[in-house]
Design a protein around this motif. Structure first.
Motif, PDB file in Angstrom:
ATOM      1  N   HIS A 142       0.856  -1.181   0.000  1.00  0.00           N
ATOM      2  CA  HIS A 142       0.000   0.000   0.000  1.00  0.00           C
ATOM      3  C   HIS A 142       0.890   1.228   0.000  1.00  0.00           C
ATOM      4  O   HIS A 142       2.011   1.202   0.528  1.00  0.00           O
ATOM      5  CB  HIS A 142      -0.924   0.002   1.223  1.00  0.00           C
ATOM      6  CG  HIS A 142      -1.978   1.053   1.172  1.00  0.00           C
ATOM      7  ND1 HIS A 142      -1.761   2.341   1.641  1.00  0.00           N
ATOM      8  CD2 HIS A 142      -3.255   1.032   0.702  1.00  0.00           C
ATOM      9  CE1 HIS A 142      -2.861   3.052   1.454  1.00  0.00           C
ATOM     10  NE2 HIS A 142      -3.775   2.288   0.894  1.00  0.00           N
ATOM     11  N   VAL A 143       0.385   2.303  -0.575  1.00  0.00           N
ATOM     12  CA  VAL A 143       1.176   3.522  -0.679  1.00  0.00           C
ATOM     13  C   VAL A 143       1.664   3.997   0.684  1.00  0.00           C
ATOM     14  O   VAL A 143       2.779   4.533   0.809  1.00  0.00           O
ATOM     15  CB  VAL A 143       0.376   4.627  -1.413  1.00  0.00           C
ATOM     16  CG1 VAL A 143      -0.874   5.001  -0.637  1.00  0.00           C
ATOM     17  CG2 VAL A 143       1.236   5.843  -1.676  1.00  0.00           C
ATOM     18  N   ASP A 144       0.867   3.769   1.724  1.00  0.00           N
ATOM     19  CA  ASP A 144       1.272   4.207   3.065  1.00  0.00           C
ATOM     20  C   ASP A 144       2.391   3.352   3.656  1.00  0.00           C
ATOM     21  O   ASP A 144       2.962   3.709   4.703  1.00  0.00           O
ATOM     22  CB  ASP A 144       0.071   4.209   4.013  1.00  0.00           C
ATOM     23  CG  ASP A 144      -0.929   5.305   3.662  1.00  0.00           C
ATOM     24  OD1 ASP A 144      -0.507   6.326   3.099  1.00  0.00           O
ATOM     25  OD2 ASP A 144      -2.129   5.127   3.946  1.00  0.00           O
ATOM     26  N   ASP A 145       2.702   2.224   2.994  1.00  0.00           N
ATOM     27  CA  ASP A 145       3.810   1.389   3.451  1.00  0.00           C
ATOM     28  C   ASP A 145       5.166   1.963   3.041  1.00  0.00           C
ATOM     29  O   ASP A 145       6.200   1.574   3.597  1.00  0.00           O
ATOM     30  CB  ASP A 145       3.707  -0.026   2.861  1.00  0.00           C
ATOM     31  CG  ASP A 145       2.442  -0.754   3.281  1.00  0.00           C
ATOM     32  OD1 ASP A 145       1.935  -0.452   4.376  1.00  0.00           O
ATOM     33  OD2 ASP A 145       1.971  -1.610   2.509  1.00  0.00           O
ATOM     34  N   ILE A 146       5.164   2.869   2.060  1.00  0.00           N
ATOM     35  CA  ILE A 146       6.420   3.407   1.542  1.00  0.00           C
ATOM     36  C   ILE A 146       6.942   4.492   2.492  1.00  0.00           C
ATOM     37  O   ILE A 146       6.213   5.447   2.800  1.00  0.00           O
ATOM     38  CB  ILE A 146       6.219   3.990   0.127  1.00  0.00           C
ATOM     39  CG1 ILE A 146       5.601   2.936  -0.802  1.00  0.00           C
ATOM     40  CG2 ILE A 146       7.550   4.488  -0.434  1.00  0.00           C
ATOM     41  CD1 ILE A 146       6.433   1.691  -0.996  1.00  0.00           C
ATOM     42  N   PRO A 147       8.186   4.384   2.962  1.00  0.00           N
ATOM     43  CA  PRO A 147       8.731   5.368   3.923  1.00  0.00           C
ATOM     44  C   PRO A 147       9.220   6.638   3.221  1.00  0.00           C
ATOM     45  O   PRO A 147      10.417   6.900   3.138  1.00  0.00           O
ATOM     46  CB  PRO A 147       9.892   4.600   4.563  1.00  0.00           C
ATOM     47  CG  PRO A 147      10.378   3.684   3.479  1.00  0.00           C
ATOM     48  CD  PRO A 147       9.132   3.282   2.710  1.00  0.00           C
ATOM     49  N   PHE A 148       8.284   7.436   2.755  1.00  0.00           N
ATOM     50  CA  PHE A 148       8.649   8.648   2.021  1.00  0.00           C
ATOM     51  C   PHE A 148       9.510   9.594   2.867  1.00  0.00           C
ATOM     52  O   PHE A 148      10.313  10.354   2.330  1.00  0.00           O
ATOM     53  CB  PHE A 148       7.388   9.376   1.535  1.00  0.00           C
ATOM     54  CG  PHE A 148       6.590   8.604   0.528  1.00  0.00           C
ATOM     55  CD1 PHE A 148       6.992   8.539  -0.800  1.00  0.00           C
ATOM     56  CD2 PHE A 148       5.439   7.924   0.901  1.00  0.00           C
ATOM     57  CE1 PHE A 148       6.255   7.824  -1.744  1.00  0.00           C
ATOM     58  CE2 PHE A 148       4.699   7.205  -0.033  1.00  0.00           C
ATOM     59  CZ  PHE A 148       5.114   7.155  -1.348  1.00  0.00           C
ATOM     60  N   GLU A 149       9.326   9.539   4.169  1.00  0.00           N
ATOM     61  CA  GLU A 149      10.093  10.424   5.052  1.00  0.00           C
ATOM     62  C   GLU A 149      11.578  10.066   5.065  1.00  0.00           C
ATOM     63  O   GLU A 149      12.409  10.857   5.533  1.00  0.00           O
ATOM     64  CB  GLU A 149       9.514  10.383   6.471  1.00  0.00           C
ATOM     65  CG  GLU A 149       9.766   9.108   7.241  1.00  0.00           C
ATOM     66  CD  GLU A 149       8.854   7.943   6.857  1.00  0.00           C
ATOM     67  OE1 GLU A 149       9.025   6.850   7.425  1.00  0.00           O
ATOM     68  OE2 GLU A 149       7.979   8.143   5.977  1.00  0.00           O
ATOM     69  N   ARG A 150      11.926   8.888   4.551  1.00  0.00           N
ATOM     70  CA  ARG A 150      13.322   8.470   4.555  1.00  0.00           C
ATOM     71  C   ARG A 150      13.993   8.648   3.192  1.00  0.00           C
ATOM     72  O   ARG A 150      15.091   8.146   2.967  1.00  0.00           O
ATOM     73  CB  ARG A 150      13.428   7.007   5.007  1.00  0.00           C
ATOM     74  CG  ARG A 150      12.948   6.783   6.429  1.00  0.00           C
ATOM     75  CD  ARG A 150      13.708   5.656   7.119  1.00  0.00           C
ATOM     76  NE  ARG A 150      13.545   4.381   6.424  1.00  0.00           N
ATOM     77  CZ  ARG A 150      12.638   3.455   6.745  1.00  0.00           C
ATOM     78  NH1 ARG A 150      11.804   3.686   7.756  1.00  0.00           N
ATOM     79  NH2 ARG A 150      12.558   2.319   6.098  1.00  0.00           N
ATOM     80  N   ILE A 151      13.336   9.342   2.282  1.00  0.00           N
ATOM     81  CA  ILE A 151      13.937   9.580   0.961  1.00  0.00           C
ATOM     82  C   ILE A 151      15.259  10.338   1.113  1.00  0.00           C
ATOM     83  O   ILE A 151      15.323  11.344   1.825  1.00  0.00           O
ATOM     84  CB  ILE A 151      12.984  10.395   0.053  1.00  0.00           C
ATOM     85  CG1 ILE A 151      11.720   9.591  -0.259  1.00  0.00           C
ATOM     86  CG2 ILE A 151      13.689  10.789  -1.253  1.00  0.00           C
ATOM     87  CD1 ILE A 151      10.668  10.392  -0.997  1.00  0.00           C
ATOM     88  N   GLU A 152      16.278   9.858   0.463  1.00  0.00           N
ATOM     89  CA  GLU A 152      17.584  10.521   0.455  1.00  0.00           C
ATOM     90  C   GLU A 152      17.607  11.502  -0.721  1.00  0.00           C
ATOM     91  O   GLU A 152      18.088  11.195  -1.809  1.00  0.00           O
ATOM     92  CB  GLU A 152      18.702   9.488   0.345  1.00  0.00           C
ATOM     93  CG  GLU A 152      18.735   8.526   1.526  1.00  0.00           C
ATOM     94  CD  GLU A 152      19.788   7.427   1.387  1.00  0.00           C
ATOM     95  OE1 GLU A 152      20.592   7.496   0.419  1.00  0.00           O
ATOM     96  OE2 GLU A 152      19.800   6.513   2.233  1.00  0.00           O
ATOM     97  N   ARG A 153      17.060  12.685  -0.485  1.00  0.00           N
ATOM     98  CA  ARG A 153      16.845  13.648  -1.563  1.00  0.00           C
ATOM     99  C   ARG A 153      18.114  13.989  -2.322  1.00  0.00           C
ATOM    100  O   ARG A 153      18.100  14.157  -3.541  1.00  0.00           O
ATOM    101  CB  ARG A 153      16.203  14.922  -1.013  1.00  0.00           C
ATOM    102  CG  ARG A 153      14.728  14.776  -0.658  1.00  0.00           C
ATOM    103  CD  ARG A 153      14.129  16.087  -0.239  1.00  0.00           C
ATOM    104  NE  ARG A 153      14.291  17.118  -1.244  1.00  0.00           N
ATOM    105  CZ  ARG A 153      13.897  18.380  -1.102  1.00  0.00           C
ATOM    106  NH1 ARG A 153      13.329  18.758   0.030  1.00  0.00           N
ATOM    107  NH2 ARG A 153      14.087  19.263  -2.068  1.00  0.00           N
ATOM    108  N   ARG A 154      19.213  14.098  -1.590  1.00  0.00           N
ATOM    109  CA  ARG A 154      20.457  14.482  -2.258  1.00  0.00           C
ATOM    110  C   ARG A 154      20.933  13.437  -3.259  1.00  0.00           C
ATOM    111  O   ARG A 154      21.732  13.741  -4.143  1.00  0.00           O
ATOM    112  CB  ARG A 154      21.544  14.748  -1.223  1.00  0.00           C
ATOM    113  CG  ARG A 154      21.368  16.083  -0.497  1.00  0.00           C
ATOM    114  CD  ARG A 154      22.487  16.335   0.484  1.00  0.00           C
ATOM    115  NE  ARG A 154      22.462  15.385   1.599  1.00  0.00           N
ATOM    116  CZ  ARG A 154      23.316  15.403   2.610  1.00  0.00           C
ATOM    117  NH1 ARG A 154      24.294  16.307   2.652  1.00  0.00           N
ATOM    118  NH2 ARG A 154      23.217  14.533   3.596  1.00  0.00           N
ATOM    119  N   ALA A 155      20.430  12.229  -3.128  1.00  0.00           N
ATOM    120  CA  ALA A 155      20.828  11.156  -4.036  1.00  0.00           C
ATOM    121  C   ALA A 155      20.084  11.211  -5.360  1.00  0.00           C
ATOM    122  O   ALA A 155      20.452  10.505  -6.307  1.00  0.00           O
ATOM    123  CB  ALA A 155      20.591   9.801  -3.368  1.00  0.00           C
TER     124      ALA A 155
END
Length: 287
Positions: free
Chosen positions: A24-37
């Motif tokens: 489910h979309v809510d399972d994805i840890p968007f808060e942990r995205i490594e933006r600089r990558a």
């Protein structure tokens, strides 16, 4: 599926499809995205944004397909209850991802502009009149999307994106298997020739280059604003590079194995055709 006739497809009631979403979309840890990558990656900016547009607009296409197969309740129910919802989930997840990485991009404005053009292309008239051959075309499209998301996953080291794209790729493989299953069922009672199947495969494969992503890329480029404003790439450059990236990284072995399935060939002949079909598919998809 052996023993299931086209007639039973017509008679089966809604709601008989087993299984559920594996994620489910809510399972994805968007808060942990490594933006600089990823935020400085121009190629993925365009590829991910355009994918988010196409997936978000998939309900229009799904409705048309369900109408096309209204005489086959099992197929229509799966299209409306599973395929459409999973495609929309792909769109929602991709939107959350790109908005987290590029929060200043005017996603809704750009999407509305895209959909104004895209929705005019999504008509029942665009579908193959022969429902067998439309299933063949769907198999080609799902092969293309599986390869596309596999390729995007390989182009990035960002962990959250790789998780998300892996989920979407696996869904697309599942969709391919369903379309292939329904095609086989239709073939059992009123088969079409391998020549017609091959013709439908060839025609749809050629159309992959002139796909929905062309429209989406154009609207992403038109609304990019300050994003990659220093880039000297024209839209033609962006489109050419996108196709080049996808085609050169294409998992050809996987794609060819999927493309050959609707021909329902004996294993020995399928193995013999693998190499020439791989060369053909790569040439068609190449920029």
């Amino acid at each position: 599926m052996a023993g299931t006739s086209s007639a039973s497809l017509r008679q089966r009631p809604r709601g008989t499809e087993e299984g559920s979403h594996g994620w489910h979309v809510d399972d994805i840890p968007f808060e942990r995205i490594e933006r600089r990558a990823i935020e400085g990656n121009e190629d993925l900016f365009y590829l991910l944004m355009s994918a988010s547009f196409v997936e978000t607009g998939s309900d229009t296409y799904a409705a048309n397909l369900a109408e096309h197969y209204r005489d086959y309740p099992e197929i229509a129910a799966w299209l409306q209850e599973r395929w459409e919802s999973e495609e929309l989930q792909h769109g929602a997840a991709l939107r959350r991802y790109v908005e987290a990485v590029w929060p200043d991009f005017p996603w809704q404005e750009a999407y509305d502009s895209f959909f104004g053009e895209y929705s005019k292309l999504c008509t029942v008239e665009e579908l193959h009149e022969d429902r067998h051959l439309e299933m063949v075309a769907r198999c080609v499209v799902e092969t293309g999307t599986t390869a596309y998301y596999h390729t995007l996953r390989e182009l990035s080291d960002e962990p959250v994106l790789r998780e998300l794209l892996g989920n979407i790729r696996n869904d697309e493989v599942g969709h391919f298997k369903h379309f292939l299953k329904y095609f086989k069922q239709l073939q059992e009672t009123s088969p079409v020739s391998r020549a017609k199947i091959a013709g439908a495969l060839y025609a749809r494969l050629k159309e992959l280059r002139e796909s929905d992503s062309d429209v989406a890329l154009r609207h992403v480029y038109a609304h990019r604003g300050r994003h990659f404003s220093e880039s000297r790439h024209s839209f033609a450059d962006i489109a050419q590079r996108a196709y080049q990236l996808v085609s050169t990284q294409l998992p050809a072995d996987l794609a060819v194995r999927m493309l050959l399935k609707p021909l329902l060939l004996p294993p020995r002949i399928e193995g013999y055709l693998h190499a020439p079909i791989a060369r053909f598919a790569t040439r068609v998809m190449a920029p």
